[in-house]
Design an enzyme around this catalytic site. Structure first.
Site, PDB file in Angstrom:
ATOM      1  NE  ARG A  50       0.076   1.594   3.356  1.00  0.00           N
ATOM      2  CZ  ARG A  50       0.997   2.510   3.547  1.00  0.00           C
ATOM      3  NH1 ARG A  50       2.272   2.160   3.702  1.00  0.00           N
ATOM      4  NH2 ARG A  50       0.712   3.789   3.580  1.00  0.00           N
ATOM      5  N   GLY A  51       0.233   2.414  -0.114  1.00  0.00           N
ATOM      6  CA  GLY A  51       0.986   3.647  -0.312  1.00  0.00           C
ATOM      7  C   GLY A  51       1.043   3.902  -1.814  1.00  0.00           C
ATOM      8  CB  ALA A  52       0.209   6.915  -3.803  1.00  0.00           C
ATOM      9  NE  ARG A  93      -6.234   0.939  -1.885  1.00  0.00           N
ATOM     10  CZ  ARG A  93      -5.604   1.493  -0.837  1.00  0.00           C
ATOM     11  NH1 ARG A  93      -4.301   1.316  -0.687  1.00  0.00           N
ATOM     12  NH2 ARG A  93      -6.272   2.227   0.036  1.00  0.00           N
ATOM     13  CD  GLN A 200      -3.303   2.624   6.703  1.00  0.00           C
ATOM     14  OE1 GLN A 200      -3.924   2.979   7.703  1.00  0.00           O
ATOM     15  NE2 GLN A 200      -3.904   2.429   5.555  1.00  0.00           N
ATOM     16  CG  ASP A 241      -3.174   8.124  -1.820  1.00  0.00           C
ATOM     17  OD1 ASP A 241      -2.994   8.578  -0.674  1.00  0.00           O
ATOM     18  OD2 ASP A 241      -2.932   6.949  -2.145  1.00  0.00           O
ATOM     19  CG  ASN A 251      -2.446  11.613   2.406  1.00  0.00           C
ATOM     20  OD1 ASN A 251      -1.893  10.729   1.765  1.00  0.00           O
ATOM     21  ND2 ASN A 251      -2.136  11.850   3.665  1.00  0.00           N
ATOM     22  CE  LYS A 252      -5.300   5.660   4.302  1.00  0.00           C
ATOM     23  NZ  LYS A 252      -6.262   4.748   3.604  1.00  0.00           N
TER      24      LYS A 252
HETATM   25  O1  MRU Z   1      -4.627   3.195   2.066  1.00  0.00           O
HETATM   26  P1  MRU Z   1      -3.159   3.428   1.993  1.00  0.00           P
HETATM   27  O2  MRU Z   1      -2.398   2.903   3.162  1.00  0.00           O
HETATM   28  O3  MRU Z   1      -2.567   2.962   0.676  1.00  0.00           O
HETATM   29  O4  MRU Z   1      -3.017   5.025   2.028  1.00  0.00           O
HETATM   30  C1  MRU Z   1      -1.753   5.588   1.915  1.00  0.00           C
HETATM   31  C2  MRU Z   1      -1.730   7.055   2.051  1.00  0.00           C
HETATM   32  O5  MRU Z   1      -2.743   7.704   2.160  1.00  0.00           O
HETATM   33  C3  MRU Z   1      -0.385   7.720   1.909  1.00  0.00           C
HETATM   34  O6  MRU Z   1      -0.315   8.865   2.691  1.00  0.00           O
HETATM   35  C4  MRU Z   1      -0.158   8.096   0.439  1.00  0.00           C
HETATM   36  O7  MRU Z   1      -0.415   7.006  -0.395  1.00  0.00           O
HETATM   37  C5  MRU Z   1       1.214   8.588   0.193  1.00  0.00           C
HETATM   38  S1  MRU Z   1       2.427   7.316   0.387  1.00  0.00           S
HETATM   39  C6  MRU Z   1       3.945   7.966   0.003  1.00  0.00           C
END
Ligand code: MRU
Length: 353
Positions: A50-52, A93, A200, A241, A251-252
């Site tokens: 996970r993470g963009a 996603r 996270q 994201d 973002n999250k």
């Molecule tokens: O649902 P996730 O854990 O994939 O969400 C991740 C985030 O929101 C991060 O802040 C974002 O992807 C940036 S990661 C460098």
């Protein structure tokens, strides 16, 4: 755990992908190896990767795996096999633009390979996927370099979710800034929002910062505003994201509350992301698709039911912070300030991206 021993989040092994299953951290460091793009797609959907930026890299490697697995003997059939995988991977996603961007690069690599036949096209796909991975490492390094001057010796930075090495193939985005400042000899502490519902911040950000020797404190999401009011933190850095053309940032979920609280307390709110997180086709944050995830993620906590059986749940995985609350956006192409529509778009080469 010294830096050299923190496992790579995602790697290409020549014919397989290896990744850390982040859903098991911090209790278990489980490493998955697979040659099957469907396993990669399922891992993205389940947030094992996970993470963009990391899901973009994983999707590119997944397309390369599909190319390797195709038994097609002509270019058209090979193209169909690869396209099937590309669609599965990019539909895992919806919010992070990195996923579509990386799959788009793979499609383009296949198009360039043209009618050269499956053997050459397979090799071209692998080359492109490895390039996406290696470039991501370099982007993280560059984000850290551009962002480190924003951190002063003695700062305490609040972050939300995980935008660290676990979210990328390199050192992260928001946390790359922290790591680069620490490497430059600055004393920097981090307050990590736990980040309900999937934690996270508590599970991943606290784990990787601790492993890298950075002083970290975990707090409930609801305590972030108090931490600001009490002067416990003096800067905020988060990842992204997707960034709309006007600078609105997805973002999250919970990031918007942090940004509002930071503005109220006069605390700088920085966003760190690769430039490719900008989606110039999206005018404002209102048009960014926001993923909604299963009710169980909210109704259960650690496998135990915490909300009444059958209660209605709303579980958006992301939110949109208006550009007006963002002090600066740190990218591999430099630090951008408002008005973002002008500053961000001016850094685009005429041919994109
Ligand atoms: O649902 P996730 O854990 O994939 O969400 C991740 C985030 O929101 C991060 O802040 C974002 O992807 C940036 S990661 C460098």
């Amino acid at each position: 755990m010294p830096r050299s021993q923190v496992p790579k989040t995602i790697e290409w092994l020549g014919d397989r992908v290896r990744f850390v299953d982040q859903s098991k951290l911090p209790g278990e460091l489980s490493i998955v190896e697979t040659g099957d793009y469907r396993v990669v797609a399922a891992a993205i959907a389940r947030l094992e990767v996970r993470g963009a930026p990391a899901i973009g890299v994983a999707a590119a490697l997944g397309v390369a795996l599909a190319g390797n697995a195709s038994e097609a003997t002509d270019a058209a059939a090979f193209g169909r096999d690869v396209e099937t995988a590309a669609r599965v991977l990019e539909s895992t996603r919806p919010t992070a633009v990195n996923l579509r961007w990386a799959v788009g690069r793979m499609r383009e690599a296949l198009r360039r390979a043209g009618s050269s036949g499956p053997v050459a096209a397979r090799a071209a796909l692998v080359r492109e996927a490895v390039a996406v991975l290696e470039e991501d490492r370099e982007l993280c390094r560059s984000i850290g370099e551009h962002g480190a001057p924003l951190i002063a010796d003695g700062d305490t930075v609040l972050t939300h979710c995980n935008a660290g090495s676990l979210a990328t193939a390199g050192d992260g985005t928001a946390l790359a800034v922290v790591y680069a400042a620490a490497d430059a000899g600055k004393r920097v502490r981090v307050y990590a929002d736990e980040t309900r519902p999937l934690l996270q911040g508590a599970r991943l950000t606290a784990w990787e910062l601790g492993a890298r020797g950075i002083d970290v404190t975990v707090l409930c999401d609801g305590a972030a505003a108090s931490a600001m009011a009490l002067g416990l933190v003096n800067k905020v850095i988060v990842g992204a994201d997707r960034i709309a053309a006007n600078g609105d940032v997805a973002n999250k979920v919970g990031t918007l509350s942090v940004a509002i609280a930071a503005a109220r307390h006069g605390i700088p709110f920085y966003v760190a992301a690769p430039y490719s997180t900008l989606d110039p086709a999206i005018e404002t944050g209102a048009a960014i698709p926001i993923e909604e995830r299963p009710a169980e993620e909210v109704a259960l906590c650690g496998g135990r039911r915490v909300a009444p059986e059958g209660v209605r749940v709303w579980n958006p995985a992301f939110d949109v912070t208006p550009a007006g609350l963002v002090t600066a956006i740190v990218t591999d192409r430099g630090v951008f300030r408002p008005p973002y529509r002008t500053s961000l778009l001016a850094a685009r080469p005429p041919s994109g991206p």
